[in-house]
Scaffold this motif. Structure first.
Motif, PDB file in Angstrom:
ATOM      1  N   HIS A 186      -9.032   8.335  14.386  1.00 13.31           N
ATOM      2  CA  HIS A 186      -7.572   8.221  14.360  1.00 13.31           C
ATOM      3  C   HIS A 186      -6.925   9.207  13.384  1.00 13.31           C
ATOM      4  O   HIS A 186      -5.730   9.104  13.093  1.00 13.31           O
ATOM      5  CB  HIS A 186      -7.166   6.791  13.997  1.00 13.31           C
ATOM      6  N   GLY A 187      -7.718  10.157  12.880  1.00 12.68           N
ATOM      7  CA  GLY A 187      -7.164  11.136  11.958  1.00 12.68           C
ATOM      8  C   GLY A 187      -6.723  10.538  10.643  1.00 12.68           C
ATOM      9  O   GLY A 187      -5.843  11.081   9.961  1.00 12.68           O
ATOM     10  N   ALA A 188      -7.327   9.410  10.258  1.00 11.29           N
ATOM     11  CA  ALA A 188      -6.936   8.711   9.029  1.00 11.29           C
ATOM     12  C   ALA A 188      -7.887   9.053   7.888  1.00 11.29           C
ATOM     13  O   ALA A 188      -9.062   9.353   8.108  1.00 11.29           O
ATOM     14  CB  ALA A 188      -6.921   7.201   9.264  1.00 11.29           C
ATOM     15  N   ASP A 189      -7.369   8.995   6.683  1.00  8.35           N
ATOM     16  CA  ASP A 189      -8.164   9.249   5.478  1.00  8.35           C
ATOM     17  C   ASP A 189      -8.438   7.936   4.752  1.00  8.35           C
ATOM     18  O   ASP A 189      -7.598   7.028   4.756  1.00  8.35           O
ATOM     19  CB  ASP A 189      -7.422  10.198   4.531  1.00  8.35           C
ATOM     20  N   ILE A 190      -9.607   7.845   4.107  1.00  4.60           N
ATOM     21  CA  ILE A 190      -9.981   6.646   3.355  1.00  4.60           C
ATOM     22  C   ILE A 190     -10.187   7.012   1.895  1.00  4.60           C
ATOM     23  O   ILE A 190     -10.853   8.000   1.579  1.00  4.60           O
ATOM     24  CB  ILE A 190     -11.274   6.010   3.902  1.00  4.60           C
ATOM     25  N   GLU A 191      -9.623   6.192   1.020  1.00  8.09           N
ATOM     26  CA  GLU A 191      -9.789   6.390  -0.416  1.00  8.09           C
ATOM     27  C   GLU A 191     -10.293   5.091  -1.042  1.00  8.09           C
ATOM     28  O   GLU A 191      -9.748   4.012  -0.776  1.00  8.09           O
ATOM     29  CB  GLU A 191      -8.460   6.786  -1.055  1.00  8.09           C
ATOM     30  N   LEU A 192     -11.333   5.203  -1.857  1.00  5.41           N
ATOM     31  CA  LEU A 192     -11.860   4.054  -2.583  1.00  5.41           C
ATOM     32  C   LEU A 192     -11.447   4.165  -4.047  1.00  5.41           C
ATOM     33  O   LEU A 192     -11.619   5.215  -4.667  1.00  5.41           O
ATOM     34  CB  LEU A 192     -13.388   3.997  -2.492  1.00  5.41           C
ATOM     35  N   GLY A 193     -10.920   3.093  -4.576  1.00  6.80           N
ATOM     36  CA  GLY A 193     -10.511   3.074  -5.976  1.00  6.80           C
ATOM     37  C   GLY A 193     -10.738   1.703  -6.572  1.00  6.80           C
ATOM     38  O   GLY A 193     -11.375   0.838  -5.966  1.00  6.80           O
ATOM     39  N   GLU A 194     -10.209   1.498  -7.749  1.00  5.68           N
ATOM     40  CA  GLU A 194     -10.345   0.212  -8.417  1.00  5.68           C
ATOM     41  C   GLU A 194      -9.186  -0.699  -8.040  1.00  5.68           C
ATOM     42  O   GLU A 194      -8.100  -0.239  -7.705  1.00  5.68           O
ATOM     43  CB  GLU A 194     -10.397   0.410  -9.932  1.00  5.68           C
ATOM     44  N   GLY A 195      -9.452  -2.008  -8.104  1.00  2.35           N
ATOM     45  CA  GLY A 195      -8.418  -2.981  -7.815  1.00  2.35           C
ATOM     46  C   GLY A 195      -7.462  -3.138  -8.987  1.00  2.35           C
ATOM     47  O   GLY A 195      -7.463  -2.346  -9.935  1.00  2.35           O
ATOM     48  N   GLY A 197      -5.757  -3.997 -12.336  1.00  6.09           N
ATOM     49  CA  GLY A 197      -6.289  -4.146 -13.680  1.00  6.09           C
ATOM     50  C   GLY A 197      -7.634  -3.492 -13.884  1.00  6.09           C
ATOM     51  O   GLY A 197      -8.347  -3.813 -14.842  1.00  6.09           O
ATOM     52  N   GLY A 198      -8.000  -2.570 -12.982  1.00  5.95           N
ATOM     53  CA  GLY A 198      -9.276  -1.882 -13.122  1.00  5.95           C
ATOM     54  C   GLY A 198     -10.469  -2.692 -12.682  1.00  5.95           C
ATOM     55  O   GLY A 198     -11.616  -2.299 -12.914  1.00  5.95           O
ATOM     56  N   ARG A 199     -10.228  -3.827 -12.029  1.00  5.84           N
ATOM     57  CA  ARG A 199     -11.319  -4.675 -11.548  1.00  5.84           C
ATOM     58  C   ARG A 199     -11.409  -4.621 -10.035  1.00  5.84           C
ATOM     59  O   ARG A 199     -10.415  -4.425  -9.344  1.00  5.84           O
ATOM     60  CB  ARG A 199     -11.101  -6.134 -11.974  1.00  5.84           C
ATOM     61  N   GLY A 200     -12.625  -4.815  -9.519  1.00 11.33           N
ATOM     62  CA  GLY A 200     -12.801  -4.910  -8.084  1.00 11.33           C
ATOM     63  C   GLY A 200     -12.693  -3.575  -7.373  1.00 11.33           C
ATOM     64  O   GLY A 200     -12.862  -2.504  -7.960  1.00 11.33           O
ATOM     65  N   LEU A 201     -12.379  -3.660  -6.089  1.00 11.33           N
ATOM     66  CA  LEU A 201     -12.320  -2.475  -5.230  1.00 11.33           C
ATOM     67  C   LEU A 201     -11.022  -2.479  -4.441  1.00 11.33           C
ATOM     68  O   LEU A 201     -10.575  -3.524  -3.965  1.00 11.33           O
ATOM     69  CB  LEU A 201     -13.504  -2.477  -4.256  1.00 11.33           C
ATOM     70  N   ALA A 202     -10.426  -1.310  -4.313  1.00 11.84           N
ATOM     71  CA  ALA A 202      -9.247  -1.131  -3.463  1.00 11.84           C
ATOM     72  C   ALA A 202      -9.570  -0.044  -2.445  1.00 11.84           C
ATOM     73  O   ALA A 202      -9.929   1.072  -2.817  1.00 11.84           O
ATOM     74  CB  ALA A 202      -8.031  -0.742  -4.290  1.00 11.84           C
ATOM     75  N   VAL A 203      -9.473  -0.386  -1.172  1.00 14.94           N
ATOM     76  CA  VAL A 203      -9.705   0.572  -0.091  1.00 14.94           C
ATOM     77  C   VAL A 203      -8.358   0.873   0.551  1.00 14.94           C
ATOM     78  O   VAL A 203      -7.674  -0.036   1.035  1.00 14.94           O
ATOM     79  CB  VAL A 203     -10.677   0.018   0.965  1.00 14.94           C
ATOM     80  N   THR A 204      -7.982   2.146   0.552  1.00 14.18           N
ATOM     81  CA  THR A 204      -6.712   2.559   1.145  1.00 14.18           C
ATOM     82  C   THR A 204      -6.981   3.476   2.331  1.00 14.18           C
ATOM     83  O   THR A 204      -7.681   4.488   2.197  1.00 14.18           O
ATOM     84  CB  THR A 204      -5.837   3.301   0.120  1.00 14.18           C
ATOM     85  N   VAL A 205      -6.446   3.101   3.482  1.00 12.32           N
ATOM     86  CA  VAL A 205      -6.568   3.920   4.690  1.00 12.32           C
ATOM     87  C   VAL A 205      -5.187   4.483   5.001  1.00 12.32           C
ATOM     88  O   VAL A 205      -4.228   3.725   5.176  1.00 12.32           O
ATOM     89  CB  VAL A 205      -7.086   3.100   5.887  1.00 12.32           C
ATOM     90  N   SER A 206      -5.096   5.806   5.043  1.00 12.42           N
ATOM     91  CA  SER A 206      -3.818   6.478   5.289  1.00 12.42           C
ATOM     92  C   SER A 206      -3.802   7.020   6.718  1.00 12.42           C
ATOM     93  O   SER A 206      -4.556   7.936   7.056  1.00 12.42           O
ATOM     94  CB  SER A 206      -3.618   7.623   4.289  1.00 12.42           C
ATOM     95  N   PHE A 207      -2.935   6.427   7.543  1.00  9.19           N
ATOM     96  CA  PHE A 207      -2.813   6.827   8.945  1.00  9.19           C
ATOM     97  C   PHE A 207      -1.667   7.829   9.106  1.00  9.19           C
ATOM     98  O   PHE A 207      -0.594   7.629   8.532  1.00  9.19           O
ATOM     99  CB  PHE A 207      -2.502   5.619   9.831  1.00  9.19           C
ATOM    100  N   PRO A 208      -1.874   8.867   9.897  1.00  8.42           N
ATOM    101  CA  PRO A 208      -0.760   9.778  10.181  1.00  8.42           C
ATOM    102  C   PRO A 208       0.266   9.081  11.060  1.00  8.42           C
ATOM    103  O   PRO A 208      -0.071   8.221  11.878  1.00  8.42           O
ATOM    104  CB  PRO A 208      -1.428  10.936  10.921  1.00  8.42           C
ATOM    105  N   THR A 209       1.530   9.435  10.875  1.00  8.51           N
ATOM    106  CA  THR A 209       2.562   8.856  11.726  1.00  8.51           C
ATOM    107  C   THR A 209       2.466   9.411  13.137  1.00  8.51           C
ATOM    108  O   THR A 209       2.885   8.782  14.091  1.00  8.51           O
ATOM    109  CB  THR A 209       3.961   9.140  11.152  1.00  8.51           C
ATOM    110  N   GLU A 210       1.894  10.589  13.256  1.00  9.63           N
ATOM    111  CA  GLU A 210       1.597  11.174  14.556  1.00  9.63           C
ATOM    112  C   GLU A 210       0.117  11.477  14.589  1.00  9.63           C
ATOM    113  O   GLU A 210      -0.443  11.960  13.604  1.00  9.63           O
ATOM    114  CB  GLU A 210       2.382  12.471  14.784  1.00  9.63           C
ATOM    115  N   SER A 211      -0.554  11.197  15.723  1.00 14.08           N
ATOM    116  CA  SER A 211      -1.989  11.417  15.819  1.00 14.08           C
ATOM    117  C   SER A 211      -2.339  12.869  15.584  1.00 14.08           C
ATOM    118  O   SER A 211      -1.675  13.780  16.065  1.00 14.08           O
ATOM    119  CB  SER A 211      -2.502  10.987  17.200  1.00 14.08           C
ATOM    120  N   LYS A 212      -3.426  13.098  14.817  1.00 14.38           N
ATOM    121  CA  LYS A 212      -3.905  14.457  14.571  1.00 14.38           C
ATOM    122  C   LYS A 212      -4.825  14.944  15.674  1.00 14.38           C
ATOM    123  O   LYS A 212      -5.217  16.092  15.700  1.00 14.38           O
ATOM    124  CB  LYS A 212      -4.678  14.500  13.237  1.00 14.38           C
ATOM    125  N   THR A 213      -5.247  14.025  16.545  1.00  9.77           N
ATOM    126  CA  THR A 213      -6.230  14.407  17.556  1.00  9.77           C
ATOM    127  C   THR A 213      -5.571  14.657  18.888  1.00  9.77           C
ATOM    128  O   THR A 213      -4.421  14.312  19.096  1.00  9.77           O
ATOM    129  CB  THR A 213      -7.287  13.303  17.710  1.00  9.77           C
TER     130      THR A 213
END
Length: 213
Positions: A186-195, A197-213
């Motif tokens: 889907h042409g989306a990017d994934i970023e892994l970071g901390e939740g 307060g610096g605890r846990g995991l935060a997964v962010t998926v960034s979708f384009p407003t228009e498909s890149k494919t």
């Protein structure tokens, strides 16, 4: 599939050797759990193989905020059973282009993963944010306050069958590989970071407003 099938064979043998009702009950429960794990593994393998052709077909407009709400509602019973506070932290109206079943699988795998790895009494927050300006992505974020993933391991978690060393959480190591395959399609990017307060995991998926494919 060889490892789980071997485990099922051993569990069946334990059931056949059980000499008391208590032993039979315990062996039956272990066998049942093994069958469920094997079913989940097969389902995930099939899901992974289907992503490439599926993502190219039946694309349309998806209200990501509504889809995320539906997935969260679906997984609340699992979270409640594990003592996890699961909910929508933010749900801005956000539209993307994509294949609905695949995107639902992506959201479901991320939330399910967070719920399963967060200890009892923990929290999982799901948020969807709309673009702040033209050209900005639509963002899906799943954050927990569980054990998190060390920065040096984050590049490996999307590999097929990768399991964090020493983890006691049942799984196949395919959930995040499926997420990555769907995001890529889907042409989306994934970023892994901390939740929070610096605890846990935060997964962010960034979708384009228009498909890149």
């Amino acid at each position: 599939l060889r490892t789980p099938l071997t485990a099922l064979h051993l569990q069946l043998g334990a059931l056949e050797r059980a000499g008391t009702d208590e032993e039979r009950t315990e062996a039956t429960q272990r066998l049942s759990a093994g069958v469920q794990r094997s079913i989940r593994l097969v389902e995930q393998l099939l899901s992974l193989e289907r992503q490439a052709p599926r993502a190219e077909a039946a694309r349309g407009r998806i209200a990501l905020d509504e889809l995320a709400r539906e997935v969260v509602a679906e997984l609340v019973p699992l979270a409640d059973a594990r003592g996890i506070d699961l909910g929508m932290a933010e749900a801005q109206r956000a539209l993307i282009q994509g294949e609905p079943d695949s995107v639902a699988t992506l959201v479901r795998n991320l939330v399910d993963n967070a719920v399963r790895y967060t200890p009892r009494g923990g929290r999982v927050d799901v948020s969807v944010t709309a673009p702040g300006a033209a050209g900005d992505p639509v963002k899906l974020k799943v954050a927990d306050n569980g054990p998190g993933i060390a920065p040096e391991e984050r590049s490996r978690v999307f590999d097929r069958f990768y399991r964090h060393p020493g983890t006691q959480v049942p799984g196949s190591g395919l959930g995040l590989a499926i997420v990555k395959a769907i995001a890529d399609a889907h042409g989306a990017d994934i970023e892994l970071g901390e939740g929070e307060g610096g605890r846990g995991l935060a997964v962010t998926v960034s979708f384009p407003t228009e498909s890149k494919t």
